[in-house]
Write an enzyme that holds these catalytic residues in place. Structure first.
Site, short mmCIF file in Angstrom:
data_model
loop_
_atom_site.label_atom_id
_atom_site.label_comp_id
_atom_site.label_asym_id
_atom_site.label_seq_id
_atom_site.Cartn_x
_atom_site.Cartn_y
_atom_site.Cartn_z
N CYS A 85 31.42 -40.45 -19.51
CA CYS A 85 32.04 -39.28 -20.14
C CYS A 85 31.13 -38.67 -21.20
CB CYS A 85 33.38 -39.64 -20.75
SG CYS A 85 34.60 -39.99 -19.50
N HIS A 86 30.69 -39.47 -22.14
CA HIS A 86 29.89 -38.91 -23.23
C HIS A 86 28.64 -39.74 -23.51
CE1 HIS A 86 34.12 -37.67 -23.74
NE2 HIS A 86 33.56 -36.49 -23.79
N GLY A 87 28.27 -40.60 -22.56
CA GLY A 87 26.98 -41.26 -22.63
C GLY A 87 26.84 -42.40 -23.63
N PRO B 162 27.83 -42.14 -28.62
CA PRO B 162 28.81 -41.76 -29.65
C PRO B 162 29.90 -42.79 -29.95
CG PRO B 162 29.29 -40.61 -27.62
CD PRO B 162 28.05 -41.41 -27.37
N TYR C 131 35.03 -28.17 -26.72
CA TYR C 131 34.53 -29.42 -26.18
C TYR C 131 33.05 -29.60 -26.51
CZ TYR C 131 34.34 -33.22 -22.72
OH TYR C 131 34.22 -34.42 -22.09
#
Lengths: 173, 419
Positions: A137-139, A152, B294
């Protein structure tokens, strides 16, 4: 208005008392309205799961569902354990020893909540820069102990409460 | 309420109006003096009203066939698509209607930014409008969860997990929102309930929005105060109604184009896979209208920081009337602000684009630059430009430049074009 009227009189007392009782009443009505949204008895009843782990090969892992969330159960090889323990605590954003993430004497078994601590996605196994998990999703990159290394996510993947019922079965929750 | 007293002609009408002055209200709305130079950017209020009613009507129909249960929701949506008479049409209108609603609201908001419609004395209209926008986002998000596909489930997981960033009580709040220990059947149930409620809250706010508008009256492209009624105004009906109707017709053609020719182009194919709590799709993206926020969320390498910045990006708009120090409303007379306005438009579009891309490499850099400019625009550019800018001369009335030829011919032509 004369100054004498500013004294606390019977009417002020009645006002204050009424408001107080009213506020308690309103609170007593509002709380059930809020608390009804918390997990109910049926949800809480799903709080424990027993898993048979006898068929997991070294180096492999399985995913089971516990309280609607995936639990990763990985039987680690001795190289993987050594790799996890060789990491310096200074290199970790959320320092935690690998020893503290497993049961003593059962070092090969990593049992953890397969939920990225960033925003709750399920990380992919055997991916990422640290031989562990990678969240698409966000690494966020996790190592072979499920500790956050890069990205993150603020903390390591959570270890749920669990115990070994016998050598082939664990109880989560 | 009205500038002149209204008396119904019929005896029955008078009898009723004395008891409930609905006819007076109707007369007020019909005669409502409107600036005569409103251009097509002013037609989006009417278009948005149409969008809201469309969503409510199609939504009520869909709720007659939909089942809000984790085991049945996905199948019931497919049932609507395949079995229910015209179910496919009604659902496609509803799902694309959400996108059209946001398209219109973004144009409406940027119209306001360009012509200074948020400034005194219209701050309350602006704030109510932002509250409607927030409720729209909540309704759209919860609506997207209802089909219980992969994007529904994981979108719900990511968004509700935003609240887990709150220190100390974050996890309790998230569990409370879920009603379980993950996004699950109780979550779906309550989202359905709230998704049904919110449009009616929006409807109530729309009434307040229009009421607050009718106190000072419409802003206009020249941005000056006008006397009402005067030679600068025309009655709302038929002059504005017919213009609104024409714009609405064009809007509906575009809307129908999406519904009939590319009904899924704005959605995500992963949402046709039933929700699976064990597998996260490789690439999670929100609906297009949430992408700029986002991008801001992902541009911050810290969980709490990202969440705070994302919410700030919306809430900073609430104090906009007090951040803008310029006394001149319309950007037509503000040569410097006008350029920053277009930079902001490009900035937001760019943030939307990088929000759809993976958060790495050049996209991450662009997201960070875009985020920094977004906040600079409101915190620095708006107050400073308002003080330093030398604005162009403003006409005394809407008619003046037209009737006198104007002190400045270029200006007169500009206004004339829009009449």
């Amino acid at each position: 208005m004369s100054k004498e009227e500013k004294k606390v009189n019977r009417r002020d007392f009645l006002f204050t008392a009424s408001y107080t009782v009213g506020a308690v009443g309103v609170g007593a009505v509002i709380w059930p309205m809020i608390d009804q949204m918390n997990p109910d008895k049926a949800q809480q009843a799903l709080a424990t799961t027993e898993v048979d782990i006898s068929s997991i090969e070294p180096g492999k892992s399985i995913t089971v569902l516990w309280r609607g969330k995936p639990i990763f159960i990985k039987k680690r090889t001795s190289e993987e354990i050594a790799e996890a323990r060789a990491v310096k605590l200074d290199d970790l954003p959320d320092p935690q020893k690998d020893e503290d993430r497993v049961k003593e004497g059962k070092d090969e078994w990593l049992v953890m909540l397969g939920v990225c601590t960033h925003l709750g996605c399920v990380p992919l196994k055997d991916k990422g820069d640290f031989n562990g998990w990678f969240c698409p999703c966000h690494g966020s990159h996790y190592d072979v102990s499920g500790r956050i290394r890069k990205g993150p996510a603020p903390t390591n993947m959570e270890i749920p409460k669990f115990e070994f019922v016998d050598s082939n079965t664990i109880k989560i929750g | 309420m009205s500038e002149h007293e209204y008396t119904p002609k019929s005896k029955a009408g008078k009898w009723f109006n004395d008891r409930l002055p609905l006819l007076t209200l109707g007369a007020h709305l019909t005669d409502y003096p409107t600036p005569k130079n409103l251009n097509y950017w002013w037609t989006f209020g009417g278009i948005l009203t149409f969008c809201l009613i469309t969503q409510i009507v199609t939504g009520i129909v869909l709720a007659m066939h939909y089942v809000a249960h984790a085991d049945l929701a996905f199948a019931s949506v497919e049932h609507i698509m395949r079995d229910v008479n015209y179910g496919w049409l009604i659902r496609y209108i509803h799902s694309n209607g959400a996108s059209m609603f946001f398209l219109a609201v973004y144009i409406h908001i940027f119209r306001s930014l360009f012509y200074g419609s948020y400034k005194s004395p219209r701050e309350v209209i602006w704030i109510i409008g932002l509250m409607i926008y927030l409720l729209m986002m909540a309704a759209a998000f919860m609506g997207y969860v209802l089909p219980w596909g992969q994007m529904s489930f994981w979108g719900a997981t990511v968004i509700t997990n935003l609240f887990s960033a709150i220190p100390l009580v974050g996890d309790s709040i998230t569990t409370w929102l879920w009603g379980a220990y993950s996004v699950d059947n109780p979550t779906l149930n309550r989202f359905f309930s709230l998704h049904y409620l919110i449009p009616f809250l929006i409807l109530g706010l729309v009434v307040l929005h229009i009421w607050a508008l009718h106190v000072p009256g419409n802003n206009n492209p020249v941005g000056i105060d006008i006397k009402k009624p005067s030679k600068d105004t025309v009655p709302f009906h038929p002059y504005i109604t017919i213009k609104d109707a024409f714009a609405l017709l064009v809007f509906m053609i575009i809307f129908a184009g999406f519904v009939f020719f590319t009904p899924n182009v704005l959605g995500h194919s992963d949402n046709y896979i039933p929700a699976n709590p064990l597998v996260t799709p490789a690439h999670i993206v929100p609906e297009w209208y949430l992408l700029p926020f986002y991008a801001i969320l992902r541009s911050v390498p810290d969980k709490l920081g990202g969440v705070i910045l994302m919410f700030s990006a919306i809430f900073i708009l609430f104090v906009l009337p007090w951040l803008d120090t310029s006394k001149v409303r319309s950007a037509v007379f503000r040569p410097i602000y006008r350029q920053f306005f277009w930079i902001l438009v490009i900035d937001v579009l760019m943030l939307g684009y990088v929000g759809a891309m993976p958060a790495e490499g050049i996209y991450l850099v662009l997201a960070r630059v875009g985020t920094i400019y977004y906040f600079l625009h409101f915190i620095v550019v708006m107050p400073v430009v308002g003080y330093l800018e030398k604005t162009d001369p403003i006409p005394m009335s809407i008619s003046e430049p037209v009737l006198t030829g104007g002190a400045e011919p270029s200006l007169a032509r500009k206004v004339n074009d829009k009449v």
